[in-house]
Design an enzyme around this catalytic site. Structure first.
Site, short mmCIF file in Angstrom:
data_model
loop_
_atom_site.label_atom_id
_atom_site.label_comp_id
_atom_site.label_asym_id
_atom_site.label_seq_id
_atom_site.Cartn_x
_atom_site.Cartn_y
_atom_site.Cartn_z
N ASP A 8 -77.59 -37.85 62.84
CA ASP A 8 -77.53 -37.49 61.54
C ASP A 8 -76.48 -36.34 61.52
OD1 ASP A 8 -78.42 -37.28 58.95
OD2 ASP A 8 -80.46 -37.21 59.17
N HIS A 105 -82.65 -32.60 61.35
CA HIS A 105 -82.91 -31.66 60.41
C HIS A 105 -84.41 -31.50 59.94
CE1 HIS A 105 -83.66 -34.51 57.34
NE2 HIS A 105 -82.37 -35.16 57.75
N HIS A 117 -84.88 -31.84 54.03
CA HIS A 117 -85.47 -33.11 53.17
C HIS A 117 -85.94 -34.28 53.99
CE1 HIS A 117 -81.62 -34.84 54.82
NE2 HIS A 117 -81.90 -35.98 54.44
N GLU A 135 -88.12 -37.11 59.32
CA GLU A 135 -87.63 -38.22 59.74
C GLU A 135 -87.93 -38.62 61.15
OE1 GLU A 135 -83.59 -37.89 58.32
OE2 GLU A 135 -83.98 -37.65 56.42
#
Length: 266
Positions: A8, A105, A117, A135
């Site tokens: 990511d 993140h 997020h 995630e």
């Protein structure tokens, strides 16, 4: 030895603004290069630990971020989005020795990264079995479905702490810390050095304790920022309303949770 790497960008050292993660913005050019460099560092660490092949999933936004010509020749790259519920882990299989995560993140609802997020900015929080999930939570459980341990993660300090709480023994490198809309970060060069060293050390040890055990059952609750998104998602088969801005979905098989998220968050 084969290693799976999910990449990511919002946890890449130095990142601080959404423009830097947006493929259509000029700032993205610099950060796709920095993202790629951290991926290469992780691949080099895996190679030093004995990996013969590293399969990299470009797992940010379009799935078309990494500078391909900078990748080593022992890397296979998965780009774009197939539509499979494995999503950021698409390409993983039972024959991988370990999964590693780079550029990760913090979860939605936290302040550990100005870009925090969970999958999409339309989600205010995602809960799995009552705990706020990231995630990484979903992706590590996806890896566990295949019996693949999660050995290493690089990203902001918040997701590193969450990863260690979920999988004690996972190796981490904290690339940055968030403070409001600001980021206090390692230099990219320092981050790359620590990632390379960290991946080599992480893959040169016993990995058997790094597969989170399955739960007897799962319930995911998705809290949206907008009630209209919750209404739309409530039409997924088996989903139910869970308040004015949330839906819930339950299953005994974690793949069904992944499948629901694939469509509910589309």
């Amino acid at each position: 030895m084969k290693i799976f790497l999910s990449a990511d960008i919002e946890g890449t050292a130095g990142i601080a603004h959404w423009d830097e993660a947006d493929r259509s913005h000029p700032d993205h050019r610099e950060f796709r290069t920095l993202m790629t460099a951290e991926v290469v560092a992780a691949c080099e660490g895996a190679r030093a630990a004995g990996a013969e092949e590293v399969v990299v999933k470009d797992a940010h936004d379009s799935g078309r971020n990494l500078v391909l010509d900078l990748l080593p020749d022992y890397v296979r790259i998965v780009r774009g989005w197939s539509g499979h519920p494995d999503a950021m882990m698409f390409g993983i299989a039972a024959d991988f020795a370990a999964a590693i995560y780079v550029g990760y993140h913090s979860k939605a609802g936290t302040e550990a990264n100005p870009l925090a997020h969970t999958t999409t900015t339309t989600v205010s929080r995602l809960l799995l079995n009552g705990e706020v999930a990231s995630e990484f939570t979903v992706n590590a459980l996806c890896a566990a479905r295949y019996g693949v341990p999660s050995a290493f993660l690089a990203g902001d300090a918040g997701i590193c702490a969450d990863a260690r709480a979920m999988i004690p023994g996972i190796a981490t490198v904290a690339t940055l810390e968030g403070a409001g809309r600001a980021a206090n970060s390692l230099s990219p060069a320092r981050s790359r050095a620590l990632i390379r060293q960290g991946v080599e050390a992480a893959l040169s040890r016993d990995l058997s304790g790094l597969v989170p055990p399955p739960a007897e059952a799962y319930e995911v609750v998705v809290e949206f920022c907008n009630p209209s998104d919750a209404y739309r998602a409530s039409w997924y088969p088996g989903a139910r309303s869970h308040g004015p801005r949330a839906i819930a979905f339950a299953a005994t098989d974690f793949f069904e949770i992944q499948r629901a998220l694939r469509f509910v968050l589309a």
